[in-house]
Design a protein around this motif. Structure first.
Motif, PDB file in Angstrom:
ATOM      1  N   ILE A   1       0.840  -1.209   0.000  1.00 54.37           N
ATOM      2  CA  ILE A   1       0.000   0.000   0.000  1.00 54.37           C
ATOM      3  C   ILE A   1       0.870   1.253   0.000  1.00 54.37           C
ATOM      4  N   GLY A   2       0.261   2.363  -0.291  1.00 50.96           N
ATOM      5  CA  GLY A   2       0.973   3.635  -0.245  1.00 50.96           C
ATOM      6  C   GLY A   2       0.036   4.747  -0.614  1.00 50.96           C
ATOM      7  N   ASP A   3       0.633   5.888  -0.882  1.00 56.91           N
ATOM      8  CA  ASP A   3      -0.155   7.003  -1.376  1.00 56.91           C
ATOM      9  C   ASP A   3      -0.034   6.987  -2.897  1.00 56.91           C
ATOM     10  N   ALA A   4      -1.102   7.335  -3.568  1.00 56.49           N
ATOM     11  CA  ALA A   4      -1.095   7.204  -5.021  1.00 56.49           C
ATOM     12  C   ALA A   4      -0.183   8.230  -5.697  1.00 56.49           C
ATOM     13  N   THR A   5       0.081   9.340  -5.000  1.00 57.86           N
ATOM     14  CA  THR A   5       0.876  10.396  -5.647  1.00 57.86           C
ATOM     15  C   THR A   5       2.341   9.976  -5.734  1.00 57.86           C
ATOM     16  N   PRO A   6       2.917   9.929  -6.911  1.00 51.73           N
ATOM     17  CA  PRO A   6       4.325   9.541  -7.015  1.00 51.73           C
ATOM     18  C   PRO A   6       5.232  10.561  -6.341  1.00 51.73           C
ATOM     19  N   SER A   7       6.386  10.104  -5.889  1.00 46.29           N
ATOM     20  CA  SER A   7       7.279  11.036  -5.210  1.00 46.29           C
ATOM     21  C   SER A   7       7.986  11.961  -6.194  1.00 46.29           C
ATOM     22  N   ILE A   8       7.679  11.846  -7.464  1.00 53.31           N
ATOM     23  CA  ILE A   8       8.155  12.861  -8.424  1.00 53.31           C
ATOM     24  C   ILE A   8       7.411  14.163  -8.135  1.00 53.31           C
ATOM     25  N   ASP A   9       6.131  14.032  -7.803  1.00 49.79           N
ATOM     26  CA  ASP A   9       5.298  15.216  -7.622  1.00 49.79           C
ATOM     27  C   ASP A   9       5.249  15.701  -6.182  1.00 49.79           C
ATOM     28  N   ASP A  10       5.469  14.786  -5.255  1.00 51.06           N
ATOM     29  CA  ASP A  10       5.356  15.151  -3.845  1.00 51.06           C
ATOM     30  C   ASP A  10       6.424  14.381  -3.079  1.00 51.06           C
ATOM     31  N   VAL A  11       7.398  15.102  -2.559  1.00 52.09           N
ATOM     32  CA  VAL A  11       8.518  14.418  -1.916  1.00 52.09           C
ATOM     33  C   VAL A  11       8.316  14.230  -0.417  1.00 52.09           C
ATOM     34  N   SER A  12       7.150  14.600   0.084  1.00 52.43           N
ATOM     35  CA  SER A  12       6.931  14.462   1.523  1.00 52.43           C
ATOM     36  C   SER A  12       6.727  13.001   1.898  1.00 52.43           C
ATOM     37  N   ALA A  13       6.994  12.694   3.162  1.00 53.77           N
ATOM     38  CA  ALA A  13       6.823  11.319   3.630  1.00 53.77           C
ATOM     39  C   ALA A  13       5.338  10.983   3.703  1.00 53.77           C
TER      40      ALA A  13
END
Ligand code: BGC
Length: 986
Positions: free
Chosen positions: A152-164
């Motif tokens: 599981i995770g957050d759908a937003t890729p870490s390209i767009d959002d670098v927050s934990a």
């Protein structure tokens, strides 16, 4: 004398537990202790179906104590074990001296099974010991079907959002908990919390692997954290190596992040047992809630962490928190991933030590620089005061520039910067979690209250391997050199043996660990670390057999950065070292095909058996004297020709593959590769060696390599040694060697009875030398001899690490020659040890020890007034050949009596200025009349260029490894071969 003080043996009294029924235990004085499974103490998830068991013995000091038989009991319940019943395995009484690598051979092991075990041994007189204290291991999740958890995770890729990403799940347990285990993993990094409490003390879990091939999971006993009723599991997920920055990415793939994937993922499976066998399982799935609005705004291994305390979410990881604003977790692993889940086999990364600053300066108004006194790895805990919204910025560096500001140019693209924005609570404390830095100095700036010395603490973070070695001598320079080596190793172990911990590189460079492996093993118990990493190496092997230049290899194992001589060869050399030191034949069996594919690749491409073709990046004997940028030092003539270097490595790997085949009982292969080794040697000699022993290039390095790998006919060895020493003289008594040849030259000088020259090099303080770096404040080993030169300043900022262990491989010489602890390749894993200290260099004493897999081996010698004393401690079940420097055996006493008639001491022969004795376990004190050999045999420039050495060295840093690892013991290893007791490496 001095031995008493430092001779502390780690063993502890063992209390009898669960005596094996029907056999009355007679105290034998041989008592098993320190039980380990797959090198670990009571591991919670073991992936092996036939894990290997080992034990040591309480040292009772009795001479020649040894094991003649053992009995292992493994039970599914502690009560069964206590009753002497091994329902899983009862080995029966096995007549064997073996106390390591005993493969479990009982009933098939099922996932999650708890295995309680103990061992009982019989000594040389047939007396039975009391059973050991019970130990245990738990079988990991062996099959895919054991997992119900979903990624599981957050759908937003870490390209767009670098927050934990913060993830949480509330669950209710209807009944009291009898036992609970949490299994967790991530593509990325994770920190698991239960009901507001941090679970375990792992850092940077699940650690770095080739995420395309495998990802590790960890198991935690969380029984005490759960309660009947409502519970909450909370997890912080960060990018880590998976989605964040990885070394060289900016240069190689133009994208500095997202090398393995774009979206970090989490896997959690909590398994709870209740009374009467009831079970509850909580798995990561769509019921979990996630947010990226927490305080960690960014976290990157290379760049650091940004934390905004105003965004903290008190109680998010405990019941009662309102997560209605959080999103539903996205379910699904990385697309097309074939990665397998494996239990972490290696010692976890942990915080191992805290360092207090030794200084605080303010080189510019408002710029504060803390000095930790030690080039270290990890991060800092900062106590800070200021208004809400103020940001403290922590920048980390290894060196200061002339103005007292931190020097960051050599970090290249690694920002190593943590930012903490205050919530305005008065006094606040911050510590990052998902990054690490290599640094001695920390610059703190920001609109905060003026920091005080005690506001900052350095936290050392690395793979928490067990300390194994100690070294101390009468020469403070050598002691500092040893400390620098140990620190550099600590700083470069993060589940992967890295080249450096600071700049934007931090890769598992194979050439570096090839040369450092034996020193690493002397310093720390590296068995589980290498067991894990060698799998990374196999994962990174190219289809045509090329081993990578670094492992893990995130940049395409079939493309570039594979197949370099002296780098790829680590895929052969490192497992061999593990075998020699830990008796691990399984690592050889697992690696064998890969190792032969490497050798066959080279052979296929080079029909003449000279490695002329396909040398990949062809680094050669990296950073030889030719790369020095300093007045008076030539830029030619130091480096061994690359083809000579490559062919020597080819020969060595082939030799080791032949040896592997022999150990594994593959007689045909053993013959085939031994013959190939002979043919490569013949080709090497025909192409590069003159009749008078001159090797092409006529470099110190060329001789060191040819001697070390036994490439020369015996008749040419003396000539090669002479030319090597002449090469040192020609270089004004200094080394012109690179990564691969520096420590080998030291070892070969001693093997050839020119330890006088080796001591001179080791104790040298003028440039270039280890001593020069120490005189210039080094607390770790520099990448380059000329990393910093007085008057000239720093070397090229593009490649100038001050924390690189390669030339610290001289640690091997400290253990093998100064202390004289040498494993015997014929009886691996210290079944037999060769103790041959070589006093010299003006040292009046040296002492140290090595905690071998069979127990601690300790040596101390002292010379004064024409006498030399040698104290030796050999653990039970180990035998030793001891060389006592003397002219005549009649001049040696042991324990105050003539040595030749002493209890348990057998005189064998006189050899090269030493009396040779065979001994068994026990503590021995030899005293001999002895006139030390003069140390100035290497006359000429060597002597001339060593101007009046000061005996004073900068004092040791206030917190050294000695404090961190209060281990009285230390070192050993396999080497010199010859009847002389000096064994050749291999
Ligand atoms: C690393 C070395 C490595 C080398 C290859 C460097 O950038 O820091 O230690 O072995 O590249 O030559």
């Amino acid at each position: 004398m001095m031995l008493r003080r430092w001779w502390v043996v780690s063993a502890f009294a063992t209390v009898g537990f669960g005596l094996v029924a029907s056999q009355a235990a007679a105290p034998s004085g041989l008592q098993p202790t320190a039980l380990r499974v797959e090198y670990l103490v009571n591991p919670l998830a073991v992936q092996e179906r036939q894990p290997r068991l080992s034990w040591e013995f309480v040292d009772v000091g009795r001479r020649a104590a040894r094991q003649t038989a053992y009995r292992v009991l493994v039970a599914s319940h502690p009560e069964l074990l206590a009753a002497g019943r091994g329902d899983l395995w009862d080995s029966g009484k096995v007549s064997s001296p073996e106390s390591i690598q005993i493969a479990y051979a009982g009933r098939p092991l099922a996932s999650r099974l708890r295995c309680f075990w103990q061992v009982q041994v019989w000594d040389e007189a047939g007396r039975m010991s009391a059973p050991s204290r019970p130990a245990e291991w738990t079988v990991g999740l062996l099959d895919k079907s054991d997992w119900s958890a979903q990624w599981i995770g957050d759908a937003t890729p870490s390209i767009d959002d670098v927050s934990a990403t913060y993830a949480r799940r509330t669950f209710t347990l209807a009944e009291p908990v009898t036992r609970a285990v949490a299994y967790a993993s991530a593509f990325g990094l994770y920190e698991l919390r239960i009901n507001g409490q941090r679970v375990g003390d792992h850092q940077l879990a699940p650690e770095w692997t080739d995420y395309g091939a495998r990802v590790q999971y960890q198991a935690y006993d969380i029984t005490s954290l759960l309660r009947q009723g409502e519970n909450v599991a909370g997890v912080v997920i960060a990018d880590g190596w998976y989605a964040g920055g990885v070394g060289l990415a900016q240069i190689l793939v133009k994208t500095p992040r997202n090398i393995y994937g774009t979206t970090p993922r989490l896997l959690v499976q909590i398994e709870v047992e209740h009374r009467m066998g009831a079970r509850t399982r909580i798995s990561s799935d769509a019921l979990w809630r996630v947010t990226r609005n927490g305080p960690i705004r960014s976290a990157d291994i290379l760049n650091g962490e940004t934390y905004d305390a105003r965004r903290e979410m008190p109680g998010w990881d405990a019941p009662g928190f309102d997560d209605s604003a959080w999103r539903q977790a996205a379910v699904g692993g990385p697309a097309r991933s074939t990665a397998v889940l494996v239990a972490q086999p290696n010692d976890p990364i942990r915080v191992t030590q805290e360092l207090k600053p030794i200084g605080l300066s303010e080189p510019k108004p408002g710029v504060f620089v803390f000095d930790l006194g030690q080039n270290m790895v990890g991060w800092c805990r900062l106590t800070v005061r200021g208004p809400a919204g103020a940001t403290a910025v922590l920048r980390h560096a290894e060196m200061l520039d002339d103005s007292g500001m931190i020097y960051t140019e050599n970090l290249r693209g690694a920002a190593q910067t943590d930012r903490y924005t205050l919530r305005g609570a008065g006094t606040e404390t911050y510590e990052p979690a998902f990054t690490y830095h290599g640094f001695r100095y920390v610059e703190v700036t920001g609109n905060i209250e003026r920091p005080r010395l005690e506001d900052l603490v350095g936290r050392a973070v690395h793979s928490a391997v067990r300390p194994a070695g100690s070294f101390e001598s009468s020469d403070p320079l050598l002691n500092q050199l040893w400390r620098n080596i140990v620190w550099t190793q600590r700083d470069n172990m993060h589940a992967v043996p890295t080249d450096c911990p600071q700049r934007d590189e931090r890769l598992g460079w194979m050439g570096d660990i090839l040369v450092f492996a034996q020193t690493a093993i002397f310093n720390f118990d590296m068995a589980s670390f290498f067991k894990k990493w060698i799998v990374d190496v196999r994962d990174a092997q190219a289809d045509d057999g090329r081993f990578p230049d670094f492992a893990p290899h995130p940049y395409g194992r079939n493309d570039r950065f594979s197949g370099a001589p002296g780098w790829g060869d680590a895929g052969v050399v490192v497992p061999w070292r593990v075998y020699e030191n830990y008796g691990d034949t399984r690592i050889l069996a697992d690696q064998y095909d890969a190792a032969t594919r490497w050798v066959e690749f080279i052979r296929r491409e080079n029909p003449t058996l000279l490695w002329k073709n396909k040398r990949g990046n062809d680094y050669g004997d990296w950073l030889s004297g030719d790369t020095l940028v300093a007045g008076g030092w030539p830029s030619k003539g130091g480096e061994v020709p690359k083809e000579v270097f490559a062919t020597a490595m080819f020969a060595h790997s082939t030799d080791l593959v032949a040896r592997m085949a022999r150990v594994l009982g593959k007689a045909d292969d053993a013959k085939k590769y031994a013959e190939l080794f002979d043919r490569i040697k013949a080709a090497f000699n025909a192409a590069y060696v003159d009749a008078d022993g001159r090797i092409a290039g006529d470099t110190q390095a060329g001789y060191a390599l040819a001697l070390y790998f036994d490439l020369l006919p015996a008749s040419l060895r003396p000539a090669a040694v002479k030319r090597m020493v002449a090469g040192i003289d020609a270089y004004k008594g200094h080394m012109s060697t690179g990564f691969h040849s520096t420590y080998r030259m030291m070892v070969e000088l001693s093997r050839a009875d020119r330890t006088d020259v080796a001591y001179k090099l080791a104790l040298e303080r003028t440039f270039p030398s280890w001593g020069y770096s120490i005189e210039n404040g080094a607390t770790t080993i520099w990448e380059r001899w000329d990393g910093y030169v007085k008057g000239r300043g720093f070397q090229d900022k593009e490649m100038n690490s001050f924390n690189h262990y390669a030339i610290g491989a001289v640690g091997e010489w400290l253990y093998r020659v100064v202390l004289g602890i040498n494993p015997d390749p014929a009886q691996p894993a210290y079944r037999h040890v060769i103790v041959r200290p070589r006093p010299g260099g003006g040292l009046t004493w040296a002492k140290g020890a090595y905690a071998s897999i069979r127990g601690p081996i300790a040596v101390a010698w002292r010379q004064d007034g024409g006498a030399v004393s040698l104290d030796v401690s050999i653990p039970p079940n180990v035998t030793a050949t001891v060389f006592v420097p003397a002219k005549d055996v009649a001049e040696i006493s042991e324990g105050g009596r003539p040595a030749s008639g002493a209890d348990g001491v057998t005189f064998v022969r006189m050899e090269e200025g030493a009396a040779v004795f065979e001994v068994g376990a026990g503590r021995y004190r030899f005293v001999a009349k002895w006139a030390p050999v003069r140390d100035d045999r290497a006359a000429g420039p060597t002597a001339d260029s060593t101007p009046g050495r000061s005996r004073v060295v900068r004092s040791a840093p206030s917190q050294s490894i000695l404090t961190a690892c209060a281990l009285p013991l230390c070192s050993a290893s396999p080497f010199f071969q010859r009847s002389s007791g000096f064994r050749s490496s291999r």
